[in-house]
Design an enzyme around this catalytic site. Sequence first.
Site, mmCIF file in Angstrom:
data_model
loop_
_atom_site.group_PDB
_atom_site.id
_atom_site.type_symbol
_atom_site.label_atom_id
_atom_site.label_comp_id
_atom_site.label_asym_id
_atom_site.label_seq_id
_atom_site.Cartn_x
_atom_site.Cartn_y
_atom_site.Cartn_z
ATOM 1 N N ASP A 148 -7.874 -3.121 13.798
ATOM 2 C CA ASP A 148 -9.245 -3.460 13.399
ATOM 3 C C ASP A 148 -9.273 -4.662 12.453
ATOM 4 O O ASP A 148 -10.289 -4.940 11.834
ATOM 5 C CB ASP A 148 -9.918 -2.246 12.746
ATOM 6 C CG ASP A 148 -9.159 -1.739 11.514
ATOM 7 O OD1 ASP A 148 -8.165 -2.378 11.108
ATOM 8 O OD2 ASP A 148 -9.571 -0.706 10.945
ATOM 9 N N GLU A 181 -9.679 -2.286 4.929
ATOM 10 C CA GLU A 181 -10.357 -2.060 6.209
ATOM 11 C C GLU A 181 -11.624 -2.913 6.291
ATOM 12 O O GLU A 181 -12.118 -3.403 5.274
ATOM 13 C CB GLU A 181 -10.741 -0.575 6.317
ATOM 14 C CG GLU A 181 -9.549 0.396 6.359
ATOM 15 C CD GLU A 181 -8.900 0.497 7.740
ATOM 16 O OE1 GLU A 181 -8.999 -0.457 8.544
ATOM 17 O OE2 GLU A 181 -8.279 1.530 8.017
ATOM 18 N N HIS A 183 -7.364 -5.041 9.714
ATOM 19 C CA HIS A 183 -7.044 -4.813 8.293
ATOM 20 C C HIS A 183 -5.744 -5.509 7.903
ATOM 21 O O HIS A 183 -4.843 -5.686 8.717
ATOM 22 C CB HIS A 183 -7.023 -3.308 7.940
ATOM 23 C CG HIS A 183 -5.922 -2.516 8.550
ATOM 24 N ND1 HIS A 183 -6.131 -1.392 9.318
ATOM 25 C CD2 HIS A 183 -4.574 -2.657 8.505
ATOM 26 C CE1 HIS A 183 -4.976 -0.886 9.699
ATOM 27 N NE2 HIS A 183 -4.017 -1.625 9.224
ATOM 28 N N ASP A 197 0.803 -1.220 0.000
ATOM 29 C CA ASP A 197 0.000 0.000 0.000
ATOM 30 C C ASP A 197 0.838 1.273 0.000
ATOM 31 O O ASP A 197 2.060 1.242 0.195
ATOM 32 C CB ASP A 197 -0.967 0.005 1.207
ATOM 33 C CG ASP A 197 -0.337 -0.608 2.458
ATOM 34 O OD1 ASP A 197 0.899 -0.578 2.579
ATOM 35 O OD2 ASP A 197 -1.090 -1.101 3.308
#
Length: 249
Positions: free
Chosen positions: A136, A143, A138, A67
Amino acid sequence: MRVIRKSTYEEASMACAELIASQIRLKPDCKIGLATGSTPVGTYKALVDMYKAGSLDFSKVTSANLDEYRGLGGDHDQSYRYFMNTNLFDHVNIDKNKTYVPNGLEADAEKACTDYDKILESLGHLDIQLLGIGGDGHIGFNEPADAFCVNTQCIDLEEQTIKDNARLFFNGDMSAVPTQAYTMGIGYIMKSETVILMATGAGKKDIVEKAFCGPVTPYVPASILQLHPNVVVIGDEAAISDAVVAAAK
Ligand code: F6R
């Protein structure tokens, strides 16, 4: 799934580096997916040490990163390209022309994503994909969502992710963290021959357990890895619970 649980961050990093190094020695022209963030820093340091000691050769390796922040160029010191250069690429003999990171400066999000997908398609599947895991759940910057996203996407980062990233980077300034990123899709991550997910520190314990012992759901993106045939979870005792060790098959 295999689980490698070590006492410390340093030992876990070394175990992770050893796996990657073995792949490079076995197949010098291998293709490796790389992650940024605080977790792999020790792994990259160990890989640099192996290179400097003459036991590892990156000259034929190709890499693809997960990313990049939308809006940041490679010379921005918080960009992921910069992170990769300073933590790994500048210190080993990898050909930087064969290191791929999404183009954060491409303002046209659709183009940025299709351009990166074209690169990934041209590489074929990766031999190893290294992942961290977000608080979370990811992976990459995929996400929690209503569905698993297959291809490279432009994502709005969750508030928790922005907070986590500000704590560790951007001098703690949340307002400086970009709100969007381009991320490799989960479809491509799942195509990798081997996936290594590294998690360290007590803050990751609950989410690692959810990801590997809970239901497979896009609300915990890393849970999809339960369906991958060759996953290695590497971490320290703080992050890897007994339940995760027991879930290993
Ligand atoms: C980074 C990435 C993220 C991180 C995750 C964990 O390229 O894709 O998924 O792996 O946010 O970050 P750290 O390691 O900083 O806890």
